[in-house]
Scaffold this motif. Structure first.
Motif, PDB file in Angstrom:
ATOM      1  N   GLU A 152      43.317  73.120  -7.568  1.00 62.54           N
ATOM      2  CA  GLU A 152      42.094  73.841  -7.910  1.00 62.54           C
ATOM      3  C   GLU A 152      40.941  72.912  -8.251  1.00 62.54           C
ATOM      4  O   GLU A 152      39.780  73.264  -8.051  1.00 62.54           O
ATOM      5  CB  GLU A 152      42.351  74.796  -9.090  1.00 62.54           C
ATOM      6  CG  GLU A 152      43.105  76.052  -8.705  1.00 62.54           C
ATOM      7  CD  GLU A 152      42.950  77.137  -9.743  1.00 62.54           C
ATOM      8  OE1 GLU A 152      42.736  76.800 -10.942  1.00 62.54           O
ATOM      9  OE2 GLU A 152      43.055  78.326  -9.376  1.00 62.54           O
ATOM     10  N   ARG A 153      41.254  71.731  -8.762  1.00 61.55           N
ATOM     11  CA  ARG A 153      40.191  70.791  -9.125  1.00 61.55           C
ATOM     12  C   ARG A 153      40.764  69.387  -9.237  1.00 61.55           C
ATOM     13  O   ARG A 153      41.878  69.192  -9.707  1.00 61.55           O
ATOM     14  CB  ARG A 153      39.537  71.197 -10.448  1.00 61.55           C
ATOM     15  CG  ARG A 153      38.213  70.478 -10.722  1.00 61.55           C
ATOM     16  CD  ARG A 153      37.555  71.045 -11.973  1.00 61.55           C
ATOM     17  NE  ARG A 153      36.258  70.455 -12.220  1.00 61.55           N
ATOM     18  CZ  ARG A 153      35.116  70.880 -11.698  1.00 61.55           C
ATOM     19  NH1 ARG A 153      35.137  71.906 -10.876  1.00 61.55           N
ATOM     20  NH2 ARG A 153      33.973  70.314 -11.991  1.00 61.55           N
ATOM     21  N   ILE A 154      39.976  68.424  -8.777  1.00 61.31           N
ATOM     22  CA  ILE A 154      40.339  67.017  -8.882  1.00 61.31           C
ATOM     23  C   ILE A 154      39.452  66.378  -9.940  1.00 61.31           C
ATOM     24  O   ILE A 154      38.230  66.564  -9.928  1.00 61.31           O
ATOM     25  CB  ILE A 154      40.147  66.293  -7.538  1.00 61.31           C
ATOM     26  CG1 ILE A 154      40.974  66.977  -6.438  1.00 61.31           C
ATOM     27  CG2 ILE A 154      40.516  64.820  -7.656  1.00 61.31           C
ATOM     28  CD1 ILE A 154      40.580  66.542  -5.043  1.00 61.31           C
ATOM     29  N   LEU A 155      40.056  65.655 -10.859  1.00 58.57           N
ATOM     30  CA  LEU A 155      39.310  64.924 -11.886  1.00 58.57           C
ATOM     31  C   LEU A 155      39.488  63.434 -11.616  1.00 58.57           C
ATOM     32  O   LEU A 155      40.437  62.809 -12.125  1.00 58.57           O
ATOM     33  CB  LEU A 155      39.806  65.276 -13.291  1.00 58.57           C
ATOM     34  CG  LEU A 155      39.265  66.576 -13.918  1.00 58.57           C
ATOM     35  CD1 LEU A 155      39.816  67.799 -13.197  1.00 58.57           C
ATOM     36  CD2 LEU A 155      39.625  66.646 -15.397  1.00 58.57           C
ATOM     37  N   ALA A 174      33.931  69.771  -3.048  1.00 59.96           N
ATOM     38  CA  ALA A 174      32.632  70.057  -3.658  1.00 59.96           C
ATOM     39  C   ALA A 174      32.792  70.489  -5.112  1.00 59.96           C
ATOM     40  O   ALA A 174      32.028  70.058  -6.000  1.00 59.96           O
ATOM     41  CB  ALA A 174      31.909  71.139  -2.856  1.00 59.96           C
ATOM     42  N   ALA A 175      33.775  71.335  -5.378  1.00 63.44           N
ATOM     43  CA  ALA A 175      34.004  71.810  -6.745  1.00 63.44           C
ATOM     44  C   ALA A 175      34.419  70.685  -7.670  1.00 63.44           C
ATOM     45  O   ALA A 175      34.240  70.778  -8.896  1.00 63.44           O
ATOM     46  CB  ALA A 175      35.067  72.902  -6.741  1.00 63.44           C
ATOM     47  N   SER A 176      34.958  69.613  -7.097  1.00 63.70           N
ATOM     48  CA  SER A 176      35.413  68.472  -7.899  1.00 63.70           C
ATOM     49  C   SER A 176      34.355  67.387  -8.031  1.00 63.70           C
ATOM     50  O   SER A 176      34.621  66.322  -8.595  1.00 63.70           O
ATOM     51  CB  SER A 176      36.683  67.876  -7.265  1.00 63.70           C
ATOM     52  OG  SER A 176      37.695  68.855  -7.155  1.00 63.70           O
ATOM     53  N   GLY A 177      33.161  67.651  -7.506  1.00 62.33           N
ATOM     54  CA  GLY A 177      32.069  66.682  -7.616  1.00 62.33           C
ATOM     55  C   GLY A 177      32.181  65.511  -6.675  1.00 62.33           C
ATOM     56  O   GLY A 177      31.493  64.498  -6.858  1.00 62.33           O
ATOM     57  N   GLY A 235      30.990  71.103   3.798  1.00 60.88           N
ATOM     58  CA  GLY A 235      31.965  71.029   2.714  1.00 60.88           C
ATOM     59  C   GLY A 235      33.079  70.029   2.929  1.00 60.88           C
ATOM     60  O   GLY A 235      34.005  69.929   2.108  1.00 60.88           O
ATOM     61  N   ARG A 236      33.028  69.236   4.011  1.00 59.67           N
ATOM     62  CA  ARG A 236      34.076  68.244   4.253  1.00 59.67           C
ATOM     63  C   ARG A 236      33.849  67.002   3.392  1.00 59.67           C
ATOM     64  O   ARG A 236      32.716  66.574   3.178  1.00 59.67           O
ATOM     65  CB  ARG A 236      34.105  67.852   5.726  1.00 59.67           C
ATOM     66  CG  ARG A 236      34.527  68.969   6.656  1.00 59.67           C
ATOM     67  CD  ARG A 236      34.639  68.488   8.093  1.00 59.67           C
ATOM     68  NE  ARG A 236      33.341  68.089   8.636  1.00 59.67           N
ATOM     69  CZ  ARG A 236      33.185  67.467   9.804  1.00 59.67           C
ATOM     70  NH1 ARG A 236      34.240  67.133  10.526  1.00 59.67           N
ATOM     71  NH2 ARG A 236      31.969  67.173  10.239  1.00 59.67           N
ATOM     72  N   LEU A 237      34.925  66.432   2.918  1.00 61.82           N
ATOM     73  CA  LEU A 237      34.864  65.225   2.094  1.00 61.82           C
ATOM     74  C   LEU A 237      34.326  64.064   2.918  1.00 61.82           C
ATOM     75  O   LEU A 237      34.854  63.749   3.987  1.00 61.82           O
ATOM     76  CB  LEU A 237      36.257  64.894   1.560  1.00 61.82           C
ATOM     77  CG  LEU A 237      36.380  63.618   0.712  1.00 61.82           C
ATOM     78  CD1 LEU A 237      35.681  63.798  -0.635  1.00 61.82           C
ATOM     79  CD2 LEU A 237      37.854  63.265   0.508  1.00 61.82           C
ATOM     80  N   ARG A 238      33.296  63.395   2.420  1.00 56.49           N
ATOM     81  CA  ARG A 238      32.737  62.236   3.105  1.00 56.49           C
ATOM     82  C   ARG A 238      33.567  61.002   2.766  1.00 56.49           C
ATOM     83  O   ARG A 238      33.787  60.691   1.591  1.00 56.49           O
ATOM     84  CB  ARG A 238      31.286  62.000   2.665  1.00 56.49           C
ATOM     85  CG  ARG A 238      30.307  63.082   3.098  1.00 56.49           C
ATOM     86  CD  ARG A 238      28.910  62.716   2.626  1.00 56.49           C
ATOM     87  NE  ARG A 238      27.922  63.717   2.944  1.00 56.49           N
ATOM     88  CZ  ARG A 238      27.222  63.766   4.072  1.00 56.49           C
ATOM     89  NH1 ARG A 238      27.404  62.843   4.991  1.00 56.49           N
ATOM     90  NH2 ARG A 238      26.320  64.710   4.272  1.00 56.49           N
ATOM     91  N   VAL A 239      34.022  60.300   3.821  1.00 54.49           N
ATOM     92  CA  VAL A 239      34.793  59.081   3.604  1.00 54.49           C
ATOM     93  C   VAL A 239      34.194  57.951   4.427  1.00 54.49           C
ATOM     94  O   VAL A 239      33.461  58.178   5.398  1.00 54.49           O
ATOM     95  CB  VAL A 239      36.283  59.271   3.986  1.00 54.49           C
ATOM     96  CG1 VAL A 239      36.933  60.318   3.102  1.00 54.49           C
ATOM     97  CG2 VAL A 239      36.439  59.642   5.462  1.00 54.49           C
TER      98      VAL A 239
END
Length: 386
Positions: A77-80, A229-232, A239-243
């Motif tokens: 649900e969320r990455i910290l 996105a929800a994890s900042g 919405g794809r993670l930029r790597v």
């Protein structure tokens, strides 16, 4: 001291990454796969499952995962990142030293009266509705990509008593050369599919009423989960993670991305699409760079390309468009039963490549991309999908 690598997502990229890590036999390395799916879903088979020509589109995770992988049946649900922790929907937390973000793609919202088949639950609902249709019923498939074309052909071949139509805003499978596209359209019509290309379909009304169909299958594009996105974490407009080219997230040296939910943020990689053929190499390379990091080495740039676009047009017909490494079509192609056999071989080989990686880390190889001049390794022929 032990090191924990957590992989989020049990699709093609996630399972490949987990197997490469666990198969390495690295002392002190714990590999954890987090996925809500109880079984591995062969998404490249969902059109067959939808049409009833395949009894099951899933396989047991135990049959494809390295035995050293610990699987958690839950959803992130969320990455910290600051705490190196993942909050799970079930209330637990998963700590990590390295993280592979491979949550895959998800079906977008279907208009009223339409069903999506890109995920197992949607395919199961469509399968049920198709099987219950009486003679003369109409099925409309919306979309011009491979999922739409393959689903229309499969449904028409499986249910000869119903009428199937395909509706595309533009040309079907636009990356095909004109000659092979015409051949695909002929195959569709021969199978009984009415092809309506170049006619946009409005998504803001009841699809069954507007298309005059008893069942509407919406295969027009898909998106990704909003977890990054929800994890900042940095994401693109979709919405794809930029790597970075080494698949790590800028400013987060412990997080890597692979598969449909990640995008390499450099123009040289614009040719890579959201597909199984790109997901498998990305998953393998993300895991490889984690192993390099554990050895104190720098990560290597991702390098993968394409060879062919395989299209199923029912159980005995198909098409193969051979591709340059950058996904552009060449003048070579196959059509008919030979192409159908080639497509089936590729589908079967996909699981074999994953299982092979579980037996020996590094066993899976793939064609190099255009940055390397399009040369290929002695490895698989990736299947490109929409």
């Amino acid at each position: 001291m032990r090191t924990t690598a957590v992989i989020l997502g049990g699709g093609y990229a996630g399972v490949m990454a987990a197997n490469r890590l666990a198969g390495s036999g690295r002392p002190g390395l714990d590999v954890v796969l987090v996925t809500p799916e109880p079984r591995f879903v062969e998404r490249i088979r969902l059109h067959e499952y939808t049409a009833g020509t395949r009894a099951d589109a899933t396989v047991d995770f135990d049959s494809i995962l390295h035995p050293g992988v610990c699987r958690i049946s839950d959803r992130a649900e969320r990455i910290l990142p600051g705490e190196r922790t993942v909050h799970l929907a079930g209330g637990a937390e998963a700590g990590y030293d390295y993280l592979v973000y491979a949550v895959g793609s998800a079906a977008g919202t279907a208009p009223d009266g339409a069903l999506r088949i890109e995920q197992l639950d949607g395919a199961a609902a469509a399968r049920h509705d198709l099987a219950a249709l009486p003679a003369g019923a109409r099925v409309a498939v919306v979309g011009g990509g491979l999922t739409a074309v393959e689903t229309a052909a499969e449904a028409a071949g499986s249910y000869a008593h119903i009428r199937v139509s395909l509706h595309s805003a533009g040309p079907i499978v636009p990356r095909l050369r004109a000659q092979i596209r015409r051949s695909v359209e002929k195959s569709l019509r021969r199978a009984g599919v009415e092809v309506h290309s170049g006619t946009p379909v409005r998504a803001d009304e009841d699809m069954r009423a507007s298309l005059g169909a008893d069942v509407v299958l919406w295969c027009a594009g898909f998106g990704v989960p909003g977890l990054a996105a929800a994890s900042g974490l940095p994401v693109d407009d979709g919405g794809r993670l930029r790597v970075e080219p080494a698949l790590g997230v800028r400013g987060q040296d412990r997080i890597y991305g692979a598969g449909d939910a990640a995008v390499i943020d450099e123009p040289d990689y614009d040719y890579l699409r959201m597909c199984c053929a790109a997901a498998l190499p990305m998953g393998a390379d993300a895991a490889g760079n984690i192993l390099r990091a554990l050895d104190g080495e720098a990560g290597v740039r991702h390098d993968s390309g394409f060879r062919g676009l395989c299209i199923s047009l029912g159980r005995s017909d198909g098409a193969v468009q051979f591709l340059s490494a950058d996904d552009s079509p060449t003048r070579f192609h196959l059509h008919g039963r030979t192409a159908a056999v080639q497509k089936e071989i590729i589908c079967r080989m996909t699981l074999r490549w994953i299982r092979g990686e579980a037996k020996r880390s590094g066993a899976y190889t793939w064609p190099t991309g255009p940055q390397a001049g399009g040369a290929t390794t002695a490895g698989p022929v990736p299947m490109a999908r929409s």
